[in-house]
Structures are given as structure tokens and as C-alpha cells.
Design an enzyme around this catalytic site. Structure first.
Site, PDB file in Angstrom:
ATOM      1  N   LEU A 149       0.828  -1.199   0.000  1.00 45.83           N
ATOM      2  CA  LEU A 149       0.000   0.000   0.000  1.00 45.83           C
ATOM      3  C   LEU A 149       0.860   1.246   0.000  1.00 45.83           C
ATOM      4  O   LEU A 149       1.823   1.342   0.779  1.00 45.83           O
ATOM      5  CB  LEU A 149      -0.908   0.001   1.241  1.00 45.83           C
ATOM      6  CG  LEU A 149      -1.590   1.333   1.574  1.00 45.83           C
ATOM      7  CD1 LEU A 149      -2.614   1.712   0.497  1.00 45.83           C
ATOM      8  CD2 LEU A 149      -2.255   1.279   2.954  1.00 45.83           C
ATOM      9  N   SER A 150       0.525   2.219  -0.842  1.00 49.03           N
ATOM     10  CA  SER A 150       1.136   3.544  -0.843  1.00 49.03           C
ATOM     11  C   SER A 150       2.652   3.450  -1.030  1.00 49.03           C
ATOM     12  O   SER A 150       3.104   2.944  -2.053  1.00 49.03           O
ATOM     13  CB  SER A 150       0.756   4.273   0.450  1.00 49.03           C
ATOM     14  OG  SER A 150       1.075   5.637   0.387  1.00 49.03           O
ATOM     15  N   ALA A 151       3.454   3.877  -0.052  1.00 45.84           N
ATOM     16  CA  ALA A 151       4.897   3.711  -0.178  1.00 45.84           C
ATOM     17  C   ALA A 151       5.256   2.238  -0.292  1.00 45.84           C
ATOM     18  O   ALA A 151       6.196   1.864  -1.004  1.00 45.84           O
ATOM     19  CB  ALA A 151       5.612   4.330   1.028  1.00 45.84           C
ATOM     20  N   ALA A 158       4.571   1.387  -3.858  1.00 47.37           N
ATOM     21  CA  ALA A 158       5.671   1.845  -4.705  1.00 47.37           C
ATOM     22  C   ALA A 158       6.864   0.905  -4.577  1.00 47.37           C
ATOM     23  O   ALA A 158       7.553   0.608  -5.562  1.00 47.37           O
ATOM     24  CB  ALA A 158       6.061   3.273  -4.315  1.00 47.37           C
ATOM     25  N   ILE A 209      -1.286  -1.129  -4.534  1.00 45.28           N
ATOM     26  CA  ILE A 209      -2.444  -0.386  -4.033  1.00 45.28           C
ATOM     27  C   ILE A 209      -2.021   1.052  -3.751  1.00 45.28           C
ATOM     28  O   ILE A 209      -1.137   1.302  -2.925  1.00 45.28           O
ATOM     29  CB  ILE A 209      -2.995  -1.022  -2.744  1.00 45.28           C
ATOM     30  CG1 ILE A 209      -3.257  -2.511  -2.928  1.00 45.28           C
ATOM     31  CG2 ILE A 209      -4.269  -0.308  -2.298  1.00 45.28           C
ATOM     32  CD1 ILE A 209      -3.603  -3.240  -1.643  1.00 45.28           C
TER      33      ILE A 209
END
Length: 367
Positions: free
Chosen positions: A150-152, A155, A174
Site C-alpha cells: 500500500l502507498s509507499a 511503490a 495499491i
């Protein structure tokens, strides 16, 4: 030969001893809890790690790698997403790399730091070491390794897929960001807002330059909310553009449908096999989609109850459901009912032996 009832009693005592051993090691024998995972290598990124290994697994288990978002911990993300509970149900291993506050004050994986986001270096190298150690230590299936975040963490999951594509069969990102698009904190914030994203050609070049891999490439799913004000939806489009190049698919998708009222866009190969998917969640903000009605997932900060379980959807797309431990146990029971009584008793004894061996492996007393 000992009676079956005696064997069952011995198994119960073994399970009790195994539970005591697990408690001494900080584990929850009832399942659903993560244990610390150490000794996986030089750990150049100085990351922590948590692990969940189910009591019962069939054959070489798959591995799912889960990367939490900023301000989160592995345990908090697991409680919200339900990955370890699903692993108990289906018989796969869950690995949670975990960020240390010494690396990032907000517990974000450093997806924007070049030393941490390239093959053979920093945090990516640490995660690679973790996965290889899990495969070796638990005799897992190296061809069935999957990653999500998720998020970072999303990435960073994308960075792992780009830098080590040979390691993964599939991944799901995500609310994440495309690979190698920022090298400083200001650039990271710009990209999160959707500013300064490279062209599709440049995105694909950076992915190709991440390794010397020539394929096959992992399948990729992208999840993003249309009301995400933390990571702009333009990043989801950039991730898809980045992966369309190596998968050799056109900009136009093969088909589009609805999942629980939300758009799903799918790109396929010539045989109709799904290569890329985009789950565009209408009205959802920044977080992981969960479904509290499953009884396995828990809403909370960045764990958004929209009545759709991204955890289960990912597991289904990766072939982890329903071909898990429950299906295997059910087929064994059905086969046993068709056997003559003498053969059935022998089969039951063999199953008990397998359970004993599984408990011994869980306790670290048998390979």
C-alpha cells in the site's frame, strides 16, 4: 502398531508442546499472529521482518510478500488486511518486511531513494534476501511468489517487481507509484500529486533498465481510489503504462467489467490470460480496500471498508483460492470414504503422520 486413538492422543500432546514452544517464541498458536523473522542475510537496508507460517500446508507452499504503508507496522496491516488469517485457511506463507524508524521517521519504505530502490542495493536487496531465505528455510515454491503493498509499500512492491521480475509470478500495487520516478523527497511529493510524471516511453525505458530480465514477466494488478487525495490517480495510469511495454499489450484494454460496482479493466495476452488489471474504486480515498463482513479484515486508518476484499481478490487472481489446505483436506476426506475399511484405517494413520510431521516442522524440530 499403536492404535489410532493412541496416535491421536500423542498428536494432541505434541500440539500442546508445539503451542508452548510457539508461545515461548512470541507466536500465537491460534493463528493470525506474526512472528519476528531474522537471520536472512546481511540486510543492507536495515529492515525488520515478520512472518506467518500456517500449521498445515500442502506440498511446497506459495509465498505472499506484503509491504505496509507509511505510519503503519506489519502487525497493524495484517490485522486490517487479514492476510495471515487467509494464509491459515488456504495454506500459504506470508512475509512482511517492516520499515525501521531509523530509516524513515514516518515508517515509509524509501521507494524514492536511489540506493534503496535498485537491484542489489539497500532496502530492495534486504527484501530479496528475506524472500530467498523463506523459500529455503520453509521449502516454499519459488515459482509461486507474489508481492503487494500500500502507498509507499505499493511503490516499493512495484520497485521489487521491476528490479527482481524473475522472482515473482505476480504483484498487486495499491495506491502506489511507478518505478524510478523520484530521487528526492521533493520529487516524491510532486509525483504523489501527479506532477512531473515521465512519458510512457520513458517509464517503460526505466523499467527495462532495472534488470537484464527478458521474461516471462510477472502479472500486475493496480488498485486505486478515485477520491485518493494523497496519491493522485495519475500514478495508477503511469504504473499501467510502465508495464504495458514489457507485456507487449496495446493501450486499449481487452475488456472491462464491474466488481462489486467498481470498474475492473483487464489487458490480456493472445490466449486470453490476464496480464494487467486495473481496479478503479469509485469514491474511495487513500487506503487498502477491505470487507469487514468476511470476519478476517478489520477497518482502520488506511484500511477502508468498501465491501470489497482486495486481499481475497488478489489471492483468487493468483490461484491461492480455493486450491488451498481446505480443498486438499476435503479431497482427502472424500477419497477416504471410498476406501475399504482396512485401507481407510491405514490412510487415516498416514494422514495423522503427515499432521505430526507438519507440527514438527512448525516447531522447527524437523525439516
Amino acid at each position: 502398531m499403536r492404535s489410532l486413538s493412541d496416535t491421536l492422543q500423542r498428536l494432541e500432546r505434541l500440539r500442546a508442546r508445539t503451542g508452548q514452544f510457539a508461545r515461548q517464541q512470541g507466536a500465537d498458536p491460534a493463528g493470525g499472529a506474526l512472528t519476528s523473522f531474522t537471520g536472512f542475510g546481511s540486510n543492507p537496508g536495515a529492515l525488520g521482518a515478520k512472518l506467518h507460517v500456517p500449521d498445515l500446508m500442502v506440498g511446497k507452499p506459495p509465498v505472499v510478500v506484503v509491504l505496509h504503508g507509511c505510519t503503519q507496522t506489519a502487525d497493524a496491516y495484517d490485522q486490517g488486511s487479514g492476510w495471515s488469517k487467509l494464509a491459515d485457511e488456504q495454506g500459504f506463507i506470508v512475509l512482511y518486511p517492516e520499515q525501521a524508524r531509523a530509516n524513515n521517521g514516518n515508517l515509509c519504505f524509501n521507494w524514492f531513494v536511489p540506493e534503496d530502490s535498485r537491484r542489489g542495493s539497500g532496502e530492495l536487496a534486504s527484501i530479496h534476501q528475506m524472500i530467498e531465505t523463506v523459500i529455503t528455510r520453509h521449502d516454499a515454491d519459488p515459482k509461486r511468489v507474489y508481492i503487494t503493498g500500500l502507498s509507499a509499500g505499493g511503490a516499493m512492491a512495484n520497485a521489487m517487481l521491476a528490479a527482481y521480475p524473475e522472482m515473482f509470478a505476480g504483484g498487486a500495487i495499491i495506491a502506489g507509484l511507478p518505478f524510478a520516478t523520484a530521487a528526492t523527497v521533493p520529487e516524491a511529493f510532486d509525483r504523489m500529486r501527479g506532477h512531473g510524471l515521465p512519458s510512457e516511453q520513458e517509464l517503460q525505458r526505466r523499467l527495462n533498465d532495472a534488470s537484464d530480465h527478458q521474461g516471462p514477466w510477472p502479472t500486475v494488478a493496480v488498485w486505486h481510489g478515485t477520491a485518493d487525495s494523497t496519491v493522485a490517480e495519475a500514478n495508477a495510469q503511469a504504473i499501467l503504462a510502465q508495464w504495458r511495454g514489457v507485456h507487449g499489450v496495446a493501450t486499449d484494454a481487452a475488456h472491462q467489467d464491474k466488481v462489486a460496482g467498481h470498474d475492473r479493466i483487464v489487458w490480456t495476452d493472445a490466449r486470453g490470460r490476464s496480464l494487467l488489471q486495473y481496479y478503479r474504486i469509485g469514491g474511495m480515498g487513500h487506503g487498502t480496500p477491505v470487507d469487514a463482513t468476511t470476519g478476517m479484515e478489520k477497518p482502520g486508518p488506511y484500511m477502508l471498508d468498501i465491501g470489497l476484499s482486495s486481499t481475497r481478490m488478489m489471492a483468487q487472481s493468483w490461484g491461492l483460492m480455493p486450491d488451498g489446505i481446505k480443498a486438499e483436506v476435503g479431497s482427502r476426506r472424500a477419497a477416504s470414504k471410498q476406501m475399504p475399511p482396512d485401507a481407510r484405517t491405514a490412510h487415516a494413520a498416514g494422514s495423522i503422520q503427515g499432521l505430526i510431521e507438519g507440527a514438527l516442522r512448525s516447531a522447527g524440530l524437523m525439516r
